[in-house]
Scaffold this motif. Structure first.
Motif, PDB file in Angstrom:
ATOM      1  N   ARG A   1     -11.384  -2.920  -3.527  1.00 23.82           N
ATOM      2  CA  ARG A   1     -10.272  -2.029  -4.053  1.00 23.82           C
ATOM      3  C   ARG A   1      -9.150  -1.434  -2.807  1.00 23.82           C
ATOM      4  O   ARG A   1      -8.110  -1.413  -2.566  1.00 23.82           O
ATOM      5  CB  ARG A   1     -10.749  -0.713  -5.440  1.00 23.82           C
ATOM      6  CG  ARG A   1     -10.543  -1.911  -6.433  1.00 23.82           C
ATOM      7  CD  ARG A   1     -11.542  -1.040  -7.515  1.00 23.82           C
ATOM      8  NE  ARG A   1     -10.090   0.655  -7.265  1.00 23.82           N
ATOM      9  CZ  ARG A   1     -10.710   1.413  -7.409  1.00 23.82           C
ATOM     10  NH1 ARG A   1     -11.819   2.130  -7.625  1.00 23.82           N
ATOM     11  NH2 ARG A   1      -9.148   2.696  -7.892  1.00 23.82           N
ATOM     12  N   LEU A   2     -10.144  -0.606  -1.946  1.00 24.85           N
ATOM     13  CA  LEU A   2      -9.744   0.001  -0.808  1.00 24.85           C
ATOM     14  C   LEU A   2      -9.183  -1.410   0.674  1.00 24.85           C
ATOM     15  O   LEU A   2      -7.697  -1.454   1.039  1.00 24.85           O
ATOM     16  CB  LEU A   2     -11.339   0.232   0.265  1.00 24.85           C
ATOM     17  CG  LEU A   2     -10.850   2.092  -0.240  1.00 24.85           C
ATOM     18  CD1 LEU A   2     -12.120   3.020  -0.107  1.00 24.85           C
ATOM     19  CD2 LEU A   2      -9.806   2.684   0.223  1.00 24.85           C
ATOM     20  N   LYS A   3      -9.919  -2.351   0.145  1.00 20.32           N
ATOM     21  CA  LYS A   3      -9.410  -3.708   1.701  1.00 20.32           C
ATOM     22  C   LYS A   3      -7.499  -3.696   0.650  1.00 20.32           C
ATOM     23  O   LYS A   3      -6.476  -3.845   1.386  1.00 20.32           O
ATOM     24  CB  LYS A   3     -10.094  -4.847   1.720  1.00 20.32           C
ATOM     25  CG  LYS A   3     -11.380  -4.717   2.062  1.00 20.32           C
ATOM     26  CD  LYS A   3     -12.289  -5.747   2.258  1.00 20.32           C
ATOM     27  CE  LYS A   3     -13.727  -5.178   3.037  1.00 20.32           C
ATOM     28  NZ  LYS A   3     -14.461  -6.515   2.866  1.00 20.32           N
TER      29      LYS A   3
ATOM     30  N   GLU B   1      -0.203  -0.840   1.907  1.00 21.73           N
ATOM     31  CA  GLU B   1      -0.668   0.405   2.638  1.00 21.73           C
ATOM     32  C   GLU B   1       0.662  -0.477   3.912  1.00 21.73           C
ATOM     33  O   GLU B   1       1.582   0.694   4.831  1.00 21.73           O
ATOM     34  CB  GLU B   1      -0.877   1.166   2.181  1.00 21.73           C
ATOM     35  CG  GLU B   1      -0.764   1.623   1.035  1.00 21.73           C
ATOM     36  CD  GLU B   1      -1.837   2.789   0.620  1.00 21.73           C
ATOM     37  OE1 GLU B   1      -1.663   3.489  -0.285  1.00 21.73           O
ATOM     38  OE2 GLU B   1      -2.525   3.544   0.816  1.00 21.73           O
ATOM     39  N   ARG B   2      -0.506  -0.051   5.223  1.00 21.51           N
ATOM     40  CA  ARG B   2      -0.109  -0.621   5.875  1.00 21.51           C
ATOM     41  C   ARG B   2       0.352  -1.133   6.957  1.00 21.51           C
ATOM     42  O   ARG B   2       1.373  -0.910   7.444  1.00 21.51           O
ATOM     43  CB  ARG B   2      -1.830  -1.278   6.939  1.00 21.51           C
ATOM     44  CG  ARG B   2      -3.055  -0.301   7.281  1.00 21.51           C
ATOM     45  CD  ARG B   2      -4.313  -1.059   7.053  1.00 21.51           C
ATOM     46  NE  ARG B   2      -5.400  -0.211   7.787  1.00 21.51           N
ATOM     47  CZ  ARG B   2      -6.788  -0.703   8.097  1.00 21.51           C
ATOM     48  NH1 ARG B   2      -6.607  -1.880   7.586  1.00 21.51           N
ATOM     49  NH2 ARG B   2      -7.881   0.478   7.458  1.00 21.51           N
TER      50      ARG B   2
ATOM     51  N   ARG C   1       3.669   0.646   5.949  1.00 21.05           N
ATOM     52  CA  ARG C   1       3.373   1.650   6.732  1.00 21.05           C
ATOM     53  C   ARG C   1       3.955   1.000   8.705  1.00 21.05           C
ATOM     54  O   ARG C   1       4.967   1.680   8.781  1.00 21.05           O
ATOM     55  CB  ARG C   1       2.686   1.800   7.090  1.00 21.05           C
ATOM     56  CG  ARG C   1       2.570   3.432   8.177  1.00 21.05           C
ATOM     57  CD  ARG C   1       0.849   3.535   8.453  1.00 21.05           C
ATOM     58  NE  ARG C   1       0.364   4.297   7.194  1.00 21.05           N
ATOM     59  CZ  ARG C   1      -1.049   3.802   7.095  1.00 21.05           C
ATOM     60  NH1 ARG C   1      -1.992   3.444   8.453  1.00 21.05           N
ATOM     61  NH2 ARG C   1      -1.508   3.544   6.260  1.00 21.05           N
TER      62      ARG C   1
ATOM     63  N   VAL D   1      -5.854  -2.263  -1.503  1.00 18.50           N
ATOM     64  CA  VAL D   1      -4.945  -1.239  -0.931  1.00 18.50           C
ATOM     65  C   VAL D   1      -4.733  -1.143   0.686  1.00 18.50           C
ATOM     66  O   VAL D   1      -2.842  -0.759   0.298  1.00 18.50           O
ATOM     67  CB  VAL D   1      -4.695   0.217  -2.305  1.00 18.50           C
ATOM     68  CG1 VAL D   1      -5.814   1.014  -1.322  1.00 18.50           C
ATOM     69  CG2 VAL D   1      -3.670   0.885  -2.356  1.00 18.50           C
ATOM     70  N   LEU D   2      -5.381  -0.607   1.094  1.00 18.93           N
ATOM     71  CA  LEU D   2      -4.909  -0.877   2.419  1.00 18.93           C
ATOM     72  C   LEU D   2      -4.232  -1.013   3.142  1.00 18.93           C
ATOM     73  O   LEU D   2      -3.297  -1.490   3.804  1.00 18.93           O
ATOM     74  CB  LEU D   2      -5.937   0.267   3.415  1.00 18.93           C
ATOM     75  CG  LEU D   2      -6.515   1.283   3.358  1.00 18.93           C
ATOM     76  CD1 LEU D   2      -8.136   1.204   3.724  1.00 18.93           C
ATOM     77  CD2 LEU D   2      -5.742   2.201   2.753  1.00 18.93           C
TER      78      LEU D   2
END
Lengths: 271, 116
Positions: free
Chosen positions: B21-23, B29-30, B33, B25-26
């Motif tokens: 999940r982190l991979k 987001e990256r 950004r 979403v990040l």
């Protein structure tokens, strides 16, 4: 002397920034470096409690910024180590009291007398947190092995790369380091917690240390003693290792395996 | 215990789920950004141009600026699955009403879409 500014930051609250700032600052002082640790959390002063000097606070950071007190009137000398000083913050509710030019002036003055200036950032990405990281030469990103903490750390790493003074003036980027705290090897083994390799791969910044979840941390804060002064504590020893690595030493990671149960407990204890 | 795990394989551990999940979403987001300011405008203009030839909704186009090593990569994904092609004569935009519309087949994935 031109001291280095280190910020401890995380985005998320409650991950152990103040505990880590106290431990890293005390660890640097124990290795002979003149160190001051500054509380940037205006309105929610807590570093003084963690450092055990809450009854000795007379003047604070905001007083010095506003010119109401001299720096040496506000700095509190640690009773355990001559190299260590605490710079408490104000309990004012006016968060904007932390003016950037005032902070810069104070930091420049501190750089003259100290090797390391450790800044304990407030949580969030508001004014206080941005001011705390703005002047940093190095950043220690305090992260827990937990999804919201990792995500917020990633956000803060992005902010350091774009909004810090070093980024704005196209200087060498802020050196960022990962400090993984509240780590439980036992839960990692069971697949209930992100492993250090996972967090390191996701955030992809150099790993400074892994601090095991440890009862001694609460004991240390209860008594107002940075946990590095506790020689028995695994967390204290892990912080010592992190400080050594920060200073360029090579040290193996410790406390990544679940504690071995004794023969007796293995025989009679439950799985 | 290991043998038992082999016979009755466990569900994915919660740590593995957290990592995946982190991979995701990040990565998302990256990308947003680091996206330059012109990206949304460019996306709209691309949509206008493509829209002259194919009936397309705004959610069918995705523009990303990615990076792999030293190479910056502008990635434009246009989903044409089931879209209606407008008839075009000599480069002029055809009248949408009189156009003999051709449906684009729901075939295999477009060749530029790399399987993830």
């Amino acid at each position: 002397m031109a001291g280095k500014v280190i910020v401890l930051t995380s985005g998320k609250g409650g991950v152990g920034k103040t505990t880590s700032a106290a431990a890293i600052a005390a660890g640097l002082a124990l290795r002979g470096h003149r160190t001051v640790v500054i509380d940037f959390d205006v309105g929610l002063r807590n570093l003084d409690l963690i450092m055990g000097c809450e009854r000795r606070v007379v003047f604070d950071f905001i007083n010095v910024i506003n010119g109401d007190a001299k720096l040496n009137q506000a700095l509190i000398k640690d009773k355990r180590n001559d190299n260590l000083f605490i710079f408490p913050t104000s309990q004012t509710r006016d968060k904007d009291a932390l003016k950037r030019d005032g902070v810069e002036r104070v930091l420049e003055e501190l750089k003259e007398g100290f090797d390391y200036i450790v800044c304990d950032s407030p949580a969030g990405i508001e004014h206080g947190a941005i001011t705390a990281l703005y002047f940093a030469d190095s950043a220690i990103i305090v992260t827990n092995p937990e999804v919201s903490s990792v995500r917020d750390s990633d956000r803060i790493i992005g902010i350091l790369a774009s909004k810090s003074r070093r980024a704005e003036f196209n200087l060498e980027p802020v050196a960022v380091h990962l400090l993984l705290s509240r780590y439980s090897p036992e839960r990692v083994r069971k697949g209930e917690m992100l492993a250090v390799e996972d967090v390191n791969e996701i955030l992809s910044i150099p790993l400074l240390g892994v601090i095991p979840e440890s009862e001694s941390v609460l004991k240390a804060s209860n008594t107002g003693t940075p946990v590095v002064f506790d020689e028995e504590s695994p967390a204290g020893r892990a912080y010592h290792d992190a400080v050594a690595r920060f200073l360029g030493e090579q040290r193996e990671l410790r406390f990544l395996q679940p504690e071995r149960r004794s023969f007796f407990r293995a025989l009679f204890g439950r799985a | 215990m290991r043998l038992l795990n082999l016979i009755f394989p466990e569900r994915r551990s919660s740590a593995v789920i957290a990592r995946e999940r982190l991979k995701i979403v990040l990565a998302h987001e990256r990308a947003s950004r680091e996206a330059p300011d012109f990206l949304p405008v460019m996306q709209k203009e691309l949509l206008d141009v493509i829209g002259r030839y194919v009936e397309i909704r705004s959610d069918m186009i995705r523009v990303n600026l990615g990076r792999s090593g030293d190479t910056s990569l502008l990635e434009i994904n246009v989903e044409l699955d089931g879209a209606t092609v407008k008839q075009v004569k000599n480069g002029a935009v055809g009248d949408a009403k009189s156009a003999t519309a051709t449906r684009i087949d729901r075939g295999s994935a477009a060749p530029w879409v790399r399987p993830s």
